[in-house]
Structure formats: C-alpha cells, structure tokens
Design a protein around this motif. Structure first.
Motif, PDB file in Angstrom:
ATOM      1  N   ALA A   1     119.124 -19.888 115.689  1.00 26.09           N
ATOM      2  CA  ALA A   1     118.716 -18.480 115.564  1.00 26.09           C
ATOM      3  C   ALA A   1     118.004 -18.020 116.834  1.00 26.09           C
ATOM      4  N   ASP A   2     117.089 -18.858 117.306  1.00 29.84           N
ATOM      5  CA  ASP A   2     116.291 -18.473 118.474  1.00 29.84           C
ATOM      6  C   ASP A   2     117.177 -18.247 119.696  1.00 29.84           C
ATOM      7  N   SER A   3     118.135 -19.140 119.909  1.00 31.85           N
ATOM      8  CA  SER A   3     118.941 -18.964 121.126  1.00 31.85           C
ATOM      9  C   SER A   3     119.878 -17.779 120.978  1.00 31.85           C
TER      10      SER A   3
ATOM     11  N   GLU B   1     111.198 -25.875 123.701  1.00 31.85           N
ATOM     12  CA  GLU B   1     110.569 -24.688 124.294  1.00 31.85           C
ATOM     13  C   GLU B   1     110.749 -23.445 123.432  1.00 31.85           C
ATOM     14  N   ILE B   2     110.598 -23.632 122.122  1.00 30.80           N
ATOM     15  CA  ILE B   2     110.642 -22.504 121.198  1.00 30.80           C
ATOM     16  C   ILE B   2     109.216 -22.202 120.754  1.00 30.80           C
ATOM     17  N   GLU B   3     108.803 -20.960 120.999  1.00 33.77           N
ATOM     18  CA  GLU B   3     107.435 -20.575 120.611  1.00 33.77           C
ATOM     19  C   GLU B   3     107.399 -20.201 119.139  1.00 33.77           C
ATOM     20  N   TYR B   4     106.303 -20.553 118.473  1.00 37.03           N
ATOM     21  CA  TYR B   4     106.166 -20.223 117.051  1.00 37.03           C
ATOM     22  C   TYR B   4     104.693 -20.063 116.719  1.00 37.03           C
TER      23      TYR B   4
ATOM     24  N   GLU C   1     108.997 -12.560 117.017  1.00 38.10           N
ATOM     25  CA  GLU C   1     108.103 -13.703 116.813  1.00 38.10           C
ATOM     26  C   GLU C   1     108.671 -14.607 115.737  1.00 38.10           C
ATOM     27  N   LEU C   2     108.470 -15.893 115.939  1.00 33.52           N
ATOM     28  CA  LEU C   2     108.909 -16.882 114.940  1.00 33.52           C
ATOM     29  C   LEU C   2     107.681 -17.381 114.192  1.00 33.52           C
TER      30      LEU C   2
ATOM     31  N   THR D   1     110.175 -27.111 105.204  1.00 31.27           N
ATOM     32  CA  THR D   1     110.063 -26.134 106.297  1.00 31.27           C
ATOM     33  C   THR D   1     110.676 -24.790 105.916  1.00 31.27           C
ATOM     34  N   THR D   2     109.918 -23.712 106.082  1.00 31.35           N
ATOM     35  CA  THR D   2     110.495 -22.371 105.931  1.00 31.35           C
ATOM     36  C   THR D   2     110.059 -21.527 107.129  1.00 31.35           C
ATOM     37  N   PHE D   3     110.839 -20.516 107.437  1.00 36.47           N
ATOM     38  CA  PHE D   3     110.547 -19.746 108.656  1.00 36.47           C
ATOM     39  C   PHE D   3     111.079 -18.323 108.556  1.00 36.47           C
ATOM     40  N   GLU D   4     110.477 -17.471 109.359  1.00 37.17           N
ATOM     41  CA  GLU D   4     110.929 -16.085 109.464  1.00 37.17           C
ATOM     42  C   GLU D   4     110.825 -15.619 110.901  1.00 37.17           C
ATOM     43  N   PHE D   5     111.803 -14.859 111.328  1.00 35.66           N
ATOM     44  CA  PHE D   5     111.740 -14.188 112.627  1.00 35.66           C
ATOM     45  C   PHE D   5     111.409 -12.724 112.349  1.00 35.66           C
TER      46      PHE D   5
END
Ligand code: HAM
Length: 418
Positions: free
Chosen positions: A148-150, A245-248, A161-162, A264-268
């Motif tokens: 997702a980040d790339s 090198e992914i900022e979170y 923001e992640l 693990t769960t995440f949101e952008f």
C-alpha cells in the motif's frame, strides 16, 4: 421526457477524470503484482450470510449498510460491502489453500455500502485490495503494508500518514475483554450501545458521540494487555517497517469497522480529505477462514479506496506530470493528406506511439485547436508539401518549438523521444 440520473451517492467516472481514475487504480495494483499477488475476480453479490458471519453483526457495515435483497429464487443476496469475506469463501470453495502458502491475491472493483453520501463517501465505491493467506509471519504484515505504501508513493503522495496497532493474539484479547466489559458495565450506556458492546466491546471505542468518547477516555487499552508473544510479534512488524523505511505512528485506540481483525491492524489517513480521511486500511484476521468453514489459517490484507486516493492526489496535485499523455496529434489538410495520415497513424500506434488524428476535415485552425484540446505533447500538420518531401515539422506544444523528422514511424518515435 424524463431525465434520468445516476442513483444517489454513487461514484461515477467519465473522461477526462476517468483517465485519472484509471491511472490511480493501475498504480495501486502495480506493487501488488511486483510482490507476487495474483488477480482474483469475484462476484459482486454473495449470499447475505457470508457477510453476516464474516464481517460481523456488531458492525455498521452489516447492521445498517448492506444492500440486501431477495433474488428470484427467494435467496437472500447482498451486494458486496467489502472484499475479504468473498475472497475467503472462494479460497475455501476452490481449495486454493491446499497448495503453496501463503496464497497471495489481489482484487479490484466496485463495492456497495448504503451510507449517507458525502464528499469521499459513496454508496458504490471502488477498492483495490490484497490478501495474503496461510502464514502469520510478522514479515508478511510488513509486506502488505509495503504494497500500500509504495503504491501511494508511486502516485507522488507525501502527506498521508500510516497508523498501526495490534489487537494481539486470542489470549491477549481475552484478558483485555474481561477488563473492558467490567469497565463498560459501569457506564450509563443506552440499550442499543449495550447491545453492540455485547457483540463486540471494542466497537465502543469507535463511537463518534462526544459523550461516549468522554466516557471511554479511561477505558482499558488492549495494547496494555499484550502477552510476550504478541508484543514480540508487533515489535518484529515495527522493526521490519523501519527496515523498509516506512514511517508510521502507533494508534492504540484504532478500531477498524469490521469484526474479523486480530493482530496487526493499520490505516492510512490523508489529512486533506476532511471527515472521510481513510484512504486505505486492513489487518490480520486469524479466525476468519475457520469461521467461514475452512481450515484454521491466518491471513492479512488491506482495502484501498480508489475514489479517495484520487481525491488525495487531486488535493496534493500530484497527477499533472505523472499521467501519460498522447505523444502526437496529427492534423491532415486535404483528402490525400488524410489518407496518408491514417496509414501513418496505424503504423505509429503499432510501434507503441500514443497518437490521434483531427477527424472531421477541420482545416488548419480547427485541427490545431483539436491538437491543443487533446493535450498531446507534439502536433504535426500534414499537407501536400509533407507528403511530397516525406518529412514534417513536429510542434512541441508546451514551448511552440519545432523539430523536423522524416515521416517514418521509427524516425518519428526517435525524434519525439519515445
Ligand atoms: P475498510 O476500511 O472498510 O476495509 O475499507 C477500505 C477502504 O475503502 C477505506 O479505507 C476507504 O478508503 C474505502 N471506503 C470504504 N467505504 C467507502 C465509501 N463508502 N466510499 C468511499 N470509499 C470507501 C475493508 O473493506 C477491508 N475488507 C479491508 C481488508 C482487506 N482488511 C483485510 N483485508
């Protein structure tokens, strides 16, 4: 005559913006392909029960937002509100989990939620999603986030923001649940909210009412109930993200809108999108496959909202220089020139040059106006002189400069830098 309109709250794309939508969609898919994910193409409707069981009855998605109807055979059918449950159904039904693991899949298409429409929130919207099923290595969590980040980076986005968190393993969640239920029992919650708390006490963290937010200020946080194994697992995810090198940032109060999440769960989120700032989100779902009748395999994935990513790109104005334009627009003057141009055009397109032509015998002025509107990099006027000499003047539209070239496909491609 009745003037028909699209149903309320659907997102719809037509040129020129559809070109941007297509570009964004393809960029979102590209890193998934790079990372070995294969396409899965699924029906847009499924048996209603799949979503009730898979997504969870405590969620707004299931309790309020599903487009559910009876089909002609009396079956209860629902337009897919999300992709993960359908992917799991297909993986189980087609034994995709009996081969090499993890099973890595991506999907793209329309999804449906009967939400109150507003900017960035639609009743038909589009997602690109991926799922990696079969192992619960923390490195896979990081890989999914990397995809997702790339994709966002390849679209030139810099302001998103992640946020990440972990819901831990079953033991950690059970320990936290006991304390959270004790805490919730002391609160003066209304009946409906109590009912939701009974189905999934974590939901109350997601309540948007200021009075409930205030009551939940001191509620026990899952992050404080993680056992060593869950902590180590989350540490590994964080370490791998840093290596990539992914900022979170850590958001221990994050509650995803679907019930299947574990680990693990995440949101952008994108700060320029107002209330609907979530451009993508996902996480691990350890019990889902088992719950839907399959073997007990872990999985992780995300869904990215293509509509919202497009809005984010427009807010950051990133697409101007990224979007591929027409390379060449040809303006033929006269019948002979048109015959010559049509042939040249097909040869150029065969050679991979993006080219178009001023149809409609518009003359020089009209033809150049069309060239301008087409947003092509170069324009070429073809008249008797050009046919005779076999060479032409290519106008670089951005500066007005001319480059001359022989009128063969290979010479043209070279001259205009393809
Ligand atoms: P979700 O967070 O419900 O997750 O949706 C993912 C993304 O879809 C959101 O971040 C948002 O960008 C977009 N989206 C959701 N609803 C709307 C809407 N009404 N209008 C426009 N965009 C919307 C899921 O759907 C999970 N299946 C993701 C996942 C896959 N988790 C694990 N694997």
């Amino acid at each position: 005559m009745t003037k028909y309109q699209a149903p309320k709250g659907v997102s719809e794309y037509f040129p020129p913006r559809a070109n941007l939508f297509e570009f964004v969609r393809d960029q979102l898919i590209a890193p998934a392909k790079l990372a070995g994910y294969s396409l899965i193409e699924l029906p847009v409707f499924e048996d209603t029960e799949l979503f009730e069981r898979g997504v969870g009855e405590s969620t707004d998605v299931v309790s309020k937002e599903m487009y559910t109807f009876e089909d002609r055979g009396g079956r209860s059918i629902t337009l897919r509100p999300e992709g993960t449950a359908g992917v799991m159904r297909s993986v189980i039904e087609n034994n995709l989990d009996r081969g090499q693991l993890p099973v890595k899949l991506f999907y793209v298409g329309p999804f449906f939620r009967a939400e109150r429409p507003q900017a960035g929130r639609y009743r038909q919207f589009y997602q690109v999603g991926i799922e990696a099923i079969g192992h619960n290595d923390p490195e896979i969590d990081a890989e999914v986030i990397w995809v997702a980040d790339s994709a966002f980076k390849s679209l030139g986005l810099t302001k998103y923001e992640l946020q990440i968190t972990t819901l831990g393993d079953a033991a950690s969640r059970a320990a936290h649940r006991v304390e959270l239920i004790k805490f919730l029992e002391k609160l003066p919650l209304d009946e409906e909210t109590k009912k939701r708390a009974n189905l999934n006490p974590l939901r109350i963290f997601d309540d948007k009412r200021p009075e409930v937010i205030a009551m939940m200020k001191d509620a026990p946080i899952l992050m404080n109930y993680l056992n060593t194994e869950s902590k180590d697992n989350f540490d590994k995810v964080k370490k791998t993200l840093s290596a990539m090198e992914i900022e979170y940032s850590i958001n221990p109060k994050m509650v995803r809108g679907l019930d299947y999440y574990t680990g693990t769960t995440f949101e952008f989120v994108h700060p320029m999108l107002g209330a609907q700032s979530g451009i993508g989100g996902g996480g691990r779902y350890d019990g889902l496959m088992n719950q839907l009748g399959g073997q007990d395999l872990s999985g992780i994935g995300f869904g990215i909202g293509i509509d919202r990513v497009l809005l984010a790109c427009e807010a950051e104005d990133t697409l101007q220089n990224l979007l591929p334009k027409l390379d060449l627009f040809i303006v033929p003057i006269g019948e002979m020139a048109k015959d010559f141009s049509v042939k040249l055009l097909s040869q150029l397109r065969n050679a991979g040059v993006r080219a178009d032509l001023a149809y409609g015998d518009r003359g020089l002025k009209g033809g150049m106006k069309a060239a301008d509107k087409s947003d092509a990099k170069y324009a070429l006027v073809i008249g008797d002189d050009e046919i005779k000499s076999g060479s032409g003047q290519f106008k670089l539209m951005s500066s007005g400069e001319f480059i001359s070239s022989t009128l063969t496909p290979s010479a043209i491609a070279k001259a205009i830098g393809i």
